[in-house]
Motif scaffolding. Sequence first.
Motif, PDB file in Angstrom:
ATOM      1  N   SER A  35       0.845  -1.198   0.000  1.00  0.00           N
ATOM      2  CA  SER A  35       0.000   0.000   0.000  1.00  0.00           C
ATOM      3  C   SER A  35       0.875   1.240   0.000  1.00  0.00           C
ATOM      4  O   SER A  35       1.932   1.272   0.644  1.00  0.00           O
ATOM      5  CB  SER A  35      -0.916   0.025   1.228  1.00  0.00           C
ATOM      6  OG  SER A  35      -1.776  -1.102   1.258  1.00  0.00           O
ATOM      7  N   ASP A  61       0.460   5.296   0.808  1.00  0.00           N
ATOM      8  CA  ASP A  61      -0.438   6.301   1.409  1.00  0.00           C
ATOM      9  C   ASP A  61      -1.822   5.708   1.667  1.00  0.00           C
ATOM     10  O   ASP A  61      -2.863   6.306   1.343  1.00  0.00           O
ATOM     11  CB  ASP A  61      -0.527   7.540   0.509  1.00  0.00           C
ATOM     12  CG  ASP A  61       0.783   8.302   0.454  1.00  0.00           C
ATOM     13  OD1 ASP A  61       1.522   8.270   1.457  1.00  0.00           O
ATOM     14  OD2 ASP A  61       1.078   8.913  -0.585  1.00  0.00           O
ATOM     15  N   HIS A  62      -1.827   4.512   2.264  1.00  0.00           N
ATOM     16  CA  HIS A  62      -3.047   3.823   2.712  1.00  0.00           C
ATOM     17  C   HIS A  62      -3.943   3.350   1.557  1.00  0.00           C
ATOM     18  O   HIS A  62      -5.079   2.960   1.779  1.00  0.00           O
ATOM     19  CB  HIS A  62      -3.856   4.704   3.667  1.00  0.00           C
ATOM     20  CG  HIS A  62      -3.038   5.292   4.773  1.00  0.00           C
ATOM     21  ND1 HIS A  62      -2.521   4.521   5.797  1.00  0.00           N
ATOM     22  CD2 HIS A  62      -2.611   6.566   4.996  1.00  0.00           C
ATOM     23  CE1 HIS A  62      -1.825   5.302   6.615  1.00  0.00           C
ATOM     24  NE2 HIS A  62      -1.858   6.529   6.149  1.00  0.00           N
ATOM     25  N   HIS A  63      -3.427   3.367   0.353  1.00  0.00           N
ATOM     26  CA  HIS A  63      -4.168   2.881  -0.804  1.00  0.00           C
ATOM     27  C   HIS A  63      -3.455   1.641  -1.334  1.00  0.00           C
ATOM     28  O   HIS A  63      -2.264   1.695  -1.671  1.00  0.00           O
ATOM     29  CB  HIS A  63      -4.232   3.958  -1.892  1.00  0.00           C
ATOM     30  CG  HIS A  63      -4.920   3.518  -3.145  1.00  0.00           C
ATOM     31  ND1 HIS A  63      -6.277   3.304  -3.223  1.00  0.00           N
ATOM     32  CD2 HIS A  63      -4.434   3.214  -4.382  1.00  0.00           C
ATOM     33  CE1 HIS A  63      -6.599   2.917  -4.446  1.00  0.00           C
ATOM     34  NE2 HIS A  63      -5.498   2.847  -5.165  1.00  0.00           N
ATOM     35  N   GLN A 113       4.051   7.295   2.298  1.00  0.00           N
ATOM     36  CA  GLN A 113       4.166   6.261   3.320  1.00  0.00           C
ATOM     37  C   GLN A 113       3.884   4.917   2.665  1.00  0.00           C
ATOM     38  O   GLN A 113       2.869   4.739   2.002  1.00  0.00           O
ATOM     39  CB  GLN A 113       3.188   6.475   4.467  1.00  0.00           C
ATOM     40  CG  GLN A 113       3.269   5.353   5.514  1.00  0.00           C
ATOM     41  CD  GLN A 113       2.383   5.585   6.714  1.00  0.00           C
ATOM     42  OE1 GLN A 113       2.543   6.581   7.416  1.00  0.00           O
ATOM     43  NE2 GLN A 113       1.441   4.686   6.963  1.00  0.00           N
ATOM     44  N   THR A 118       3.305   0.856   3.169  1.00  0.00           N
ATOM     45  CA  THR A 118       2.920  -0.189   4.113  1.00  0.00           C
ATOM     46  C   THR A 118       3.022  -1.533   3.410  1.00  0.00           C
ATOM     47  O   THR A 118       2.490  -1.712   2.311  1.00  0.00           O
ATOM     48  CB  THR A 118       1.480   0.025   4.624  1.00  0.00           C
ATOM     49  OG1 THR A 118       1.386   1.318   5.228  1.00  0.00           O
ATOM     50  CG2 THR A 118       1.109  -1.041   5.643  1.00  0.00           C
ATOM     51  N   ARG A 171       3.554  -6.736   9.627  1.00  0.00           N
ATOM     52  CA  ARG A 171       3.285  -5.468   8.933  1.00  0.00           C
ATOM     53  C   ARG A 171       4.429  -4.502   9.206  1.00  0.00           C
ATOM     54  O   ARG A 171       4.984  -4.463  10.306  1.00  0.00           O
ATOM     55  CB  ARG A 171       1.966  -4.891   9.468  1.00  0.00           C
ATOM     56  CG  ARG A 171       1.600  -3.493   9.014  1.00  0.00           C
ATOM     57  CD  ARG A 171       0.385  -3.020   9.827  1.00  0.00           C
ATOM     58  NE  ARG A 171      -0.003  -1.651   9.500  1.00  0.00           N
ATOM     59  CZ  ARG A 171      -0.951  -1.338   8.627  1.00  0.00           C
ATOM     60  NH1 ARG A 171      -1.623  -2.293   7.993  1.00  0.00           N
ATOM     61  NH2 ARG A 171      -1.259  -0.073   8.391  1.00  0.00           N
ATOM     62  N   GLU A 225       5.527  -0.286   8.350  1.00  0.00           N
ATOM     63  CA  GLU A 225       5.222   1.021   7.785  1.00  0.00           C
ATOM     64  C   GLU A 225       6.533   1.791   7.650  1.00  0.00           C
ATOM     65  O   GLU A 225       7.314   1.867   8.602  1.00  0.00           O
ATOM     66  CB  GLU A 225       4.241   1.779   8.671  1.00  0.00           C
ATOM     67  CG  GLU A 225       2.901   1.078   8.835  1.00  0.00           C
ATOM     68  CD  GLU A 225       2.056   1.712   9.926  1.00  0.00           C
ATOM     69  OE1 GLU A 225       1.865   2.944   9.882  1.00  0.00           O
ATOM     70  OE2 GLU A 225       1.610   0.974  10.831  1.00  0.00           O
TER      71      GLU A 225
END
Length: 255
Positions: free
Chosen positions: A131, A133-135, A196, A198, A223, A225
């Motif tokens: 991912s 930026d959280h996408h 960012q 992930t 996980r 980040e």
Amino acid sequence: MEFRRLAFVAAEVPQARRAMTRLIKLYGQAPAEEADIIVALGGDGLMLQAMHRFMSSGKAIYGMNRGSVGFLMNDFSEKHLRERLRAAELTSVRPLKMKATDQTGRVHKAVAFNEVSFLRQTHQTAKLRISIDHHVRLEELTCDGILLATPAGSTAYNLSAYGPILPINSPLLALTPISPFRPRRWRGAIIPHQAQVTIESLEAEKRPVAVVADHVEVRNIRRVEIAEDRKRSARILFDPGHSLAERVLAEQFRF
């Protein structure tokens, strides 16, 4: 700046320790906390250790190669050291900050100037979700691992994994898979430095993975980040004509 007070640090190898002994006789040795500059003697591993150790102090680091690779180092010479220090060019390098969560839920933090690597621990390939930026950009990557490299680290492990070389001052990071199996044709991505990233292990118990931030390794990760650390940097000095930017550029024309 005069650089009157020098602090020498050396790798634990004979040629580096002998060089430090001779240089201390010539130029003296100040405590690191009182020195005007840090002079590191060894290879790139020692330089990375010095960058981690002194990044919060604001002190510049001048490396001289007494190791094997020396991409981050200047040529070694005992002569005219203070003159070389005064003429040297400054490069500031920002690290990546990593937050990794293991299978027990424990959180581990570290920083990396070269890269953060996600690696399989056993014969089983890793299955990862990526991912930005959280996408979610890649729902499932089957591979030996993946790494996120800074421009400074793009000529290290990243290059060996066929990742792109990034100009040292570029606002970019290289996301490079290691031996990707599916999707087989995916060769990674170049992403903005403020992004960012992930990375999640999809079958953490069956396919355990480790994460490595420069010299810090944490195993059995679920996980991680990763983002650029905008509050800290290392200051490195290079001889004129041999800056890190020049070395990164020259590396693209080596065969």
